[in-house]
Design a protein around this motif. Structure first.
Motif, PDB file in Angstrom:
ATOM      1  N   ASP A  13      20.057  -7.886  -1.256  1.00  0.00           N
ATOM      2  CA  ASP A  13      19.789  -7.142  -0.024  1.00  0.00           C
ATOM      3  C   ASP A  13      20.908  -6.178   0.346  1.00  0.00           C
ATOM      4  OD1 ASP A  13      17.453  -8.719   0.178  1.00  0.00           O
ATOM      5  OD2 ASP A  13      18.643 -10.319   1.070  1.00  0.00           O
ATOM      6  N   GLY A  40      12.976  -7.642  -2.451  1.00  0.00           N
ATOM      7  CA  GLY A  40      12.368  -6.853  -1.384  1.00  0.00           C
ATOM      8  C   GLY A  40      13.213  -5.615  -1.206  1.00  0.00           C
ATOM      9  N   HIS A  41      12.786  -4.508  -1.806  1.00  0.00           N
ATOM     10  CA  HIS A  41      13.596  -3.288  -1.751  1.00  0.00           C
ATOM     11  C   HIS A  41      13.000  -2.333  -0.715  1.00  0.00           C
ATOM     12  CE1 HIS A  41      15.530  -4.047  -5.948  1.00  0.00           C
ATOM     13  NE2 HIS A  41      15.686  -5.036  -5.097  1.00  0.00           N
ATOM     14  N   ALA A 298      13.323  -9.352   3.452  1.00  0.00           N
ATOM     15  CA  ALA A 298      12.196  -8.420   3.289  1.00  0.00           C
ATOM     16  C   ALA A 298      11.016  -9.115   2.609  1.00  0.00           C
ATOM     17  CB  ALA A 298      12.634  -7.207   2.482  1.00  0.00           C
ATOM     18  N   ARG A 304      18.829 -13.836   7.654  1.00  0.00           N
ATOM     19  CA  ARG A 304      19.901 -13.933   6.638  1.00  0.00           C
ATOM     20  C   ARG A 304      21.174 -14.458   7.277  1.00  0.00           C
ATOM     21  NH1 ARG A 304      18.479  -7.925   4.804  1.00  0.00           N
ATOM     22  NH2 ARG A 304      16.599  -8.367   3.619  1.00  0.00           N
TER      23      ARG A 304
END
Ligand code: IMO
Ligand code: MG
Length: 432
Positions: A13, A40-41, A298, A304
């Motif tokens: 991330d 998850g970009h 994401a 997080r």
């Protein structure tokens, strides 16, 4: 033409999506080489937010060929959902291709990931439950189903049958759950096979041809160094080679084809899932960073964990990846803080440790911090490095000196244009 690699240097991330999108503009190819839809970009363009899990972040440009390479594990269900979703916002996906050699995530992989995590209780890894671990397990056990098996449904039928017989034993006998139905999985997957057929290619030849024709190729890493199966904080890692070494393994090219190794690190650290996190912040500052930095997974939406920048682990990551250029992201997130801490070393049993330890999970670590005064100023619209507040530049210079690396670019917001190109001559040499 030697190509460029983008990798994350912390626990994921770091902003690989935004940076890949930005740097891929002049590329002919963007290639993913490991991981799966656990990634998850995120890309933000004109306030539109796009999250990519399997499709390379070059997809926004219609002229770029995007290859999901042999080292990736592909869940066709979620790939098709992703394709539909991004097409619905007007992005053309006709140049998205799948490598024949990539392995396929099946419903039993997802379930086994979840059941295993549940059975581990407080020893669990905190995986994304996407089935990534079980898919790679089958690959290494040499029983995996590959994309090319979609081209011969007789073989697919047999492989599914053999695998499911075995997996159902685990599901019923170990996890005491209902077995899965062969027919429904087979029916479901032959539909996926039909939909994906035109996208299946022999990526090895495609990529080697592209190199011969001097095409510009960008490799997009997923996850990050400290989640690497060999060099991460084992066992709290992902099951793939997330380092620059993984590029060759996951795309079938020799190391000599690679030139620029661009590492991405946030101006602080985050981690999603369990496992060691030496600089984790346990005060309200963690919430401030999470809020300002939108630090929520994401893929899984989990909050997080947030912590200070850890230069000891970053040095280790840069060393293993052979990083020659660094990109710092989310510097703007720190703007409200009165002070900022940076970890420059660890101590164990009162003694300073010189290197990032292999047994970090068991080590009782004490952190050596250096404190920096904050800059207390919004920096998210600044265009030139010189215009950053003095304290902010001090922080950046300290990072460069500690790592003995040049910072190429600083990202100061999620939008595509919120960047400061710190080293213009290197930047334009690499990316024009
Ligand atoms: P991107 O590409 C952050 C973490 C999971 C878990 C561990 C193992 O967006 O940076 P897995 O499902 O891979 O078996 O889970 O790895 N993890 C990530 N953390 N960013 C990611 O991807 C991640 N992909 C996996 O949270 O701790
Ligand atoms: Mg991510």
């Amino acid at each position: 033409m030697p190509s460029n690699v983008i990798v994350g240097l912390q626990w994921g991330d770091e902003g690989k999506g935004k940076i890949t999108d930005l740097l891929s503009k002049n590329s002919d190819y963007v290639i993913r080489y490991q991981g799966g839809n656990n990634s998850g970009h995120s890309i933000h363009i004109n306030k539109k937010h796009l999250i990519l899990h399997l499709i390379p972040s070059g997809v926004v440009y219609p002229y770029i060929k995007c290859i999901i390479g042999p080292g990736v594990v592909i869940d066709p269900k979620y790939l098709l959902i992703e394709i539909k979703k991004i097409e619905s916002i007007g992005i053309n996906t006709s140049k998205v291709f799948l490598a024949k050699r990539a392995h396929i995530t099946m419903p039993y992989h997802r379930l086994l990931d979840k059941y295993k995590e549940e059975s581990l209780g407080d020893q669990s890894i905190g995986t994304t439950h996407c089935g990534i671990g079980p898919t790679y397990e089958d690959k290494i056990a040499r029983v995996g189903i590959r994309v090319l098996d979609f081209l011969n449904l007789k073989i697919f039928h047999k492989k599914l049958k053999d695998n499911l017989d075995y997996k159902n034993q685990i599901i019923t006998k170990i996890y005491k759950r209902e077995p899965l139905s062969f027919e429904s999985i087979y029916e479901e997957y032959i539909e996926y096979a039909k939909s994906l057929l035109p996208r299946i290619i022999d990526s090895v030849h495609e990529i080697h041809d592209a190199f011969q024709k001097e095409k510009k190729i960008l490799f997009e890493g997923a996850q990050a160094m400290l989640l690497d199966i060999n060099y991460g904080t084992y066992p709290y890692v992902t099951p793939s080679s997330t380092s620059t070494g993984g590029v060759c393994i996951g795309s079938g090219i020799p190391p000599i084809f690679l030139k620029n190794f661009i590492g991405i690190a946030k101006a602080y650290c985050t981690r999603v899932g369990y496992g060691p996190f030496p600089t984790e912040i346990k005060s309200h500052i963690s919430d401030m960073i999470r809020q300002k930095g939108n630090e929520y997974g994401a893929t899984t939406k989990r909050p997080r964990r947030c912590g200070w920048l850890d230069l000891l682990s970053l040095k280790y990551s840069c060393m293993i990846n052979g990083i020659n250029y660094l990109i710092i992201t989310k510097l703007d997130v720190l703007s409200e803080l009165k002070f900022i801490k940076v970890c420059i070393g660890y101590k164990s049993n009162g003694k300073e440790i010189q290197y990032f330890p292999a047994n970090i999970v068991e080590e009782d670590i004490e952190i050596i911090y250096v404190d920096f005064p904050g800059w207390k100023k919004d920096i998210s619209h600044i265009k030139e490095y010189e215009d950053l507040p003095k304290n902010c530049k001090k922080y950046i210079t300290f990072i460069e000196n500690f790592l003995n690396l040049e910072i190429l670019l600083i990202s100061i917001g999620s939008e595509r244009n919120q960047n400061i190109i710190k080293n213009k001559s290197s930047f334009f040499k690499i990316f024009s």
